[in-house]
Design a protein around this motif. Structure first.
Motif, short mmCIF file in Angstrom:
data_model
loop_
_atom_site.label_atom_id
_atom_site.label_comp_id
_atom_site.label_asym_id
_atom_site.label_seq_id
_atom_site.Cartn_x
_atom_site.Cartn_y
_atom_site.Cartn_z
N MET A 1 0.83 -1.20 0.00
CA MET A 1 0.00 0.00 0.00
C MET A 1 0.87 1.26 0.00
O MET A 1 0.57 2.24 -0.69
CB MET A 1 -0.91 0.01 1.23
CG MET A 1 -1.81 1.24 1.32
SD MET A 1 -2.95 1.40 -0.09
CE MET A 1 -4.05 0.02 0.28
N ALA A 2 2.00 1.22 0.76
CA ALA A 2 2.91 2.37 0.79
C ALA A 2 3.50 2.63 -0.59
O ALA A 2 3.68 3.78 -1.00
CB ALA A 2 4.02 2.14 1.82
N ASP A 3 3.82 1.56 -1.33
CA ASP A 3 4.34 1.72 -2.69
C ASP A 3 3.33 2.48 -3.55
O ASP A 3 3.68 3.41 -4.29
CB ASP A 3 4.61 0.36 -3.34
CG ASP A 3 5.83 -0.33 -2.77
OD1 ASP A 3 6.81 0.37 -2.45
OD2 ASP A 3 5.80 -1.56 -2.63
N ARG A 4 2.08 2.07 -3.47
CA ARG A 4 1.05 2.68 -4.33
C ARG A 4 0.76 4.12 -3.92
O ARG A 4 0.54 4.98 -4.78
CB ARG A 4 -0.23 1.83 -4.30
CG ARG A 4 -0.01 0.42 -4.84
CD ARG A 4 -1.31 -0.31 -5.10
NE ARG A 4 -1.05 -1.65 -5.60
CZ ARG A 4 -0.72 -1.93 -6.87
NH1 ARG A 4 -0.63 -0.95 -7.75
NH2 ARG A 4 -0.51 -3.17 -7.24
N VAL A 5 0.79 4.39 -2.62
CA VAL A 5 0.51 5.75 -2.15
C VAL A 5 1.65 6.69 -2.52
O VAL A 5 1.43 7.79 -3.03
CB VAL A 5 0.29 5.75 -0.63
CG1 VAL A 5 0.26 7.19 -0.10
CG2 VAL A 5 -1.01 5.03 -0.28
N GLN B 1 -4.53 12.41 -9.20
CA GLN B 1 -3.53 11.36 -9.08
C GLN B 1 -4.23 10.00 -8.99
O GLN B 1 -5.46 9.90 -8.95
CB GLN B 1 -2.68 11.58 -7.82
CG GLN B 1 -1.97 12.94 -7.79
CD GLN B 1 -0.81 13.01 -8.75
OE1 GLN B 1 0.23 12.41 -8.53
NE2 GLN B 1 -1.00 13.74 -9.83
N ASP B 2 -3.43 8.94 -8.96
CA ASP B 2 -4.00 7.61 -8.76
C ASP B 2 -4.81 7.60 -7.46
O ASP B 2 -4.33 8.06 -6.42
CB ASP B 2 -2.89 6.57 -8.67
CG ASP B 2 -2.09 6.48 -9.97
OD1 ASP B 2 -2.72 6.57 -11.04
OD2 ASP B 2 -0.86 6.35 -9.90
N GLY B 3 -6.02 7.10 -7.53
CA GLY B 3 -6.89 7.09 -6.37
C GLY B 3 -7.80 8.30 -6.30
O GLY B 3 -8.62 8.41 -5.40
N GLY B 4 -7.62 9.24 -7.25
CA GLY B 4 -8.52 10.38 -7.32
C GLY B 4 -8.13 11.58 -6.49
O GLY B 4 -8.86 12.57 -6.43
N GLN C 1 -2.04 16.66 -2.58
CA GLN C 1 -2.79 16.87 -1.34
C GLN C 1 -2.00 16.34 -0.15
O GLN C 1 -1.96 16.98 0.92
CB GLN C 1 -4.14 16.15 -1.43
CG GLN C 1 -5.00 16.31 -0.20
CD GLN C 1 -5.48 17.73 0.01
OE1 GLN C 1 -6.36 18.21 -0.68
NE2 GLN C 1 -4.90 18.42 0.99
N SER C 2 -1.34 15.21 -0.32
CA SER C 2 -0.52 14.65 0.76
C SER C 2 0.63 15.59 1.12
O SER C 2 0.97 15.75 2.30
CB SER C 2 0.02 13.28 0.36
OG SER C 2 0.87 12.75 1.35
N ASP C 3 1.23 16.21 0.11
CA ASP C 3 2.32 17.16 0.36
C ASP C 3 1.83 18.31 1.23
O ASP C 3 2.52 18.75 2.15
CB ASP C 3 2.86 17.72 -0.95
CG ASP C 3 3.50 16.68 -1.84
OD1 ASP C 3 3.92 15.63 -1.31
OD2 ASP C 3 3.59 16.92 -3.05
N ILE C 4 0.65 18.80 0.91
CA ILE C 4 0.11 19.93 1.67
C ILE C 4 -0.13 19.53 3.12
O ILE C 4 0.13 20.32 4.05
CB ILE C 4 -1.18 20.44 1.00
CG1 ILE C 4 -0.85 21.06 -0.36
CG2 ILE C 4 -1.91 21.45 1.89
CD1 ILE C 4 -2.03 21.32 -1.25
N ARG C 5 -0.57 18.30 3.34
CA ARG C 5 -0.75 17.83 4.72
C ARG C 5 0.59 17.78 5.45
O ARG C 5 0.68 18.12 6.63
CB ARG C 5 -1.40 16.45 4.73
CG ARG C 5 -2.80 16.39 4.14
CD ARG C 5 -3.76 17.33 4.84
NE ARG C 5 -5.12 17.21 4.33
CZ ARG C 5 -6.04 18.16 4.43
NH1 ARG C 5 -5.74 19.32 4.99
NH2 ARG C 5 -7.25 17.96 3.96
#
Length: 567
Positions: free
Chosen positions: A59-63, A421-424, A446-450
């Motif tokens: 899951m970490a690879d895909r995220v 991105q992948d996953g929307g 979005q993850s970067d902003i978090r």
């Protein structure tokens, strides 16, 4: 046992089945960066499987990597387990170069009340040196000293003439411990995994200091035997790792250092390649992660003087904040993590050639790179600019949500830069693929902003708590001084816009360069300043944020971005 071969180095490691590729790399003597400490929370350790079956994607690879890179055979080395013989491409996609490392400190001779020692050979700092090239210790031989600032990300050294205080050479390098974690807790965890790991971390940082001393002497045209003394500052973890002290107590609450006192040792005991009797000094530790570097910053900024409230903030992976008011001092650490220096960011890089370091988002997007080359990624100052621009453009709301469907008031040229991105999950394109060095888009996700929110909440929360505890509201803060490599390169407007620092009148916010490095130089050249540093360390009130129930509330409040002002 299976064999994992690493390209392009050509080295191999025979390991047990199920060993992670990162562990296999270290067994083969290959350093793969693991900014998050091997927890699958960043993409710095990504490798490509070029021979043999790629391990199943986690899951970490895909995220972290996305479906496209996973299909191309990329994996996170810290998560992927090797079950068959394989060959791995371990070289980074981009080779970082021409790092932007802050070395400027200002002129120590202009510091209020600073007096250069007279008779440096008789100040009681340590044993006299009567050997070495040029007759060291003889009158007029020309003695030198070395001040070193060991940071989590960078190491900076200053070779000074002991008689005049003039800089003979300034040298810098990246901290070679970085592949074992971009933040302090990751390195502590690595050190605690085995005594050999702690020795390895010590060897790396001592080796780096030795290389800087050698380079400084080469530039100045002197032999190392003419170095009369050394002063080293750094945060508590760097201090302990350098000296070989146990860091286990710093890994769990209440984060107790093994020792707090000023250390006066010799080059021989410290492992430095100088005359073995050369004295080496490390100023005291206050408590927790507030180490000699914070003491040196307080020393050089004279926070212990005057009645006005002043704040010095060293912004970086491990930030320190010190507030001085009426002779009283309070300090705390701000564990921001590596996000503001490009770590754990999808397209993040350190401040090196090709890094986007300035961003303007208006009717269109403009950026600048270090070295004026094609972008390879975005570094901390560019990330701050980009987030501030997204807030102003209405693409980002105060909660940190990047809108996949921006309001109609947003110009079409910006709307088109929102991609899924992948996953929307949405992302904002800073640089298109045809503009970059790799042909891949440089995006802010979005993850970067978090990650930015987490980092800025740690720093702003630390400043806010010191202000509350000392009853120092914004209107009583006479000066906010920004120190450190990241602090001196960020845009003050951008930092205020995202809520990283208080919204003070701009004439009350200033850059002060490497204040810790300046404090180290002052302690190197003056017995008076060394005594003052010891007194400062003893009077600083240490604020342990983790023990304050209200800090959780302050931290959560600091996660939010300030709203847009009405037109």
């Amino acid at each position: 046992m299976i064999t994992v071969r690493f390209l392009p180095q050509g080295r191999s490691a025979a390991v047990d089945r199920g060993t992670t590729i990162l562990e296999a790399a270290r067994a083969a003597g290959i350093e793969i960066a693991a900014t998050c400490g091997g927890r699958g929370r960043c993409r710095s350790c990504r490798v490509r499987i070029v021979e043999g079956p790629p391990p199943p994607a986690s899951m970490a690879d895909r995220v972290q990597l996305g479906d496209e890179e996973v299909r191309e055979g990329y994996r996170l080395a810290c998560q992927a387990e090797a079950w068959e013989d394989m060959a791995v491409l371990a070289a980074p996609i981009f080779e970082e170069s021409s790092f932007q490392i802050l070395t400027a400190t200002g002129d120590l001779r202009s510091a209020a009340g600073f007096v250069l020692d007279s008779g440096v050979r008789r100040d009681g700092f340590g044993p006299e040196l009567l050997v070495g090239p040029g007759g060291v210790g003889e009158e007029g031989a020309g003695l030198y000293g070395m001040a070193v600032d060991v940071g989590t990300t960078t190491v900076v050294g200053y070779l000074l003439d002991m008689d005049s205080g003039a800089a003979a050479a300034t040298v810098s390098a990246l901290n070679p411990q970085s592949p074992f974690g971009g933040d302090l807790m990751s390195r502590i965890a690595y050190a605690r995994e085995g005594q050999g790991n702690a020795r390895r971390l010590r060897s790396l940082i001592v080796g780096s200091v030795n290389e800087l001393i050698e380079e400084a002497c080469r530039r100045a045209g002197i032999g190392p035997g003419r170095i009369h003394r050394v002063v080293i500052v750094g945060n508590t973890v760097m201090h302990h790792l350098l000296l070989g002290f146990d860091v286990s107590g710093l890994g769990v609450a209440p984060y107790e250092p093994s020792i707090r006192n000023e250390i006066r040792t010799t080059a021989g005991e410290a492992g430095l390649r100088l005359n073995s009797a050369t004295p080496v000094l490390l100023p005291p530790i206050v408590a927790g992660f507030v180490g000699p570097d914070a003491v040196a910053m307080a020393l050089s900024t004279r926070l212990d003087e005057g009645g006005e409230a002043r704040i010095a903030a060293d912004l970086g992976t491990n930030g320190e904040v010190v507030l001085g008011r009426g002779g009283e001092l309070a300090a705390c650490s701000a564990p921001a993590g590596p996000a503001l220096e490009g770590g754990q960011i999808r397209c993040g890089v350190r401040a090196s050639s090709g890094a986007i370091d300035r961003v303007e988002i208006g009717q269109e997007v403009r950026w600048r790179t270090i070295g004026r080359t094609r972008p390879v990624g975005v570094c901390g100052s560019g990330i701050i600019d980009a987030v501030a621009g997204l807030l102003e453009a209405g693409l980002l709301d105060p909660t940190g949500r990047l809108s996949p469907d921006p309001p109609a008031t947003v110009p079409d040229v910006l709307r088109r830069r929102i991609v899924l991105q992948d996953g929307g999950s949405p992302a904002f394109v800073l640089a298109a693929g045809d503009e970059t060095a790799s042909g891949r888009e440089v995006v802010l996700t979005q993850s970067d902003i978090r990650q930015v929110q987490l980092a800025k909440a740690a720093i702003r929360g630390a400043i806010t708590m010191l202000q509350r505890i000392t009853e120092t509201p914004d209107d009583l803060v006479a000066t906010l001084m920004l120190s450190g490599g990241f602090g001196n390169y960020l845009s003050i407007e951008g930092a205020v816009r995202i809520g990283l620092i208080p919204d003070l009148p701009r004439d009350r916010i200033e850059y002060v360069g490497n204040a810790a490095g300046l404090g180290a130089q002052m302690a190197l050249l003056s017995e008076t300043e060394r005594g003052r540093a010891a007194r400062i360390a003893s009077k600083i009130r240490h604020v342990s944020l983790a023990t304050l129930p209200e800090f959780q509330e302050v931290y959560l409040e600091s996660m939010a971005f300030p709203g847009r002002e009405s037109p």
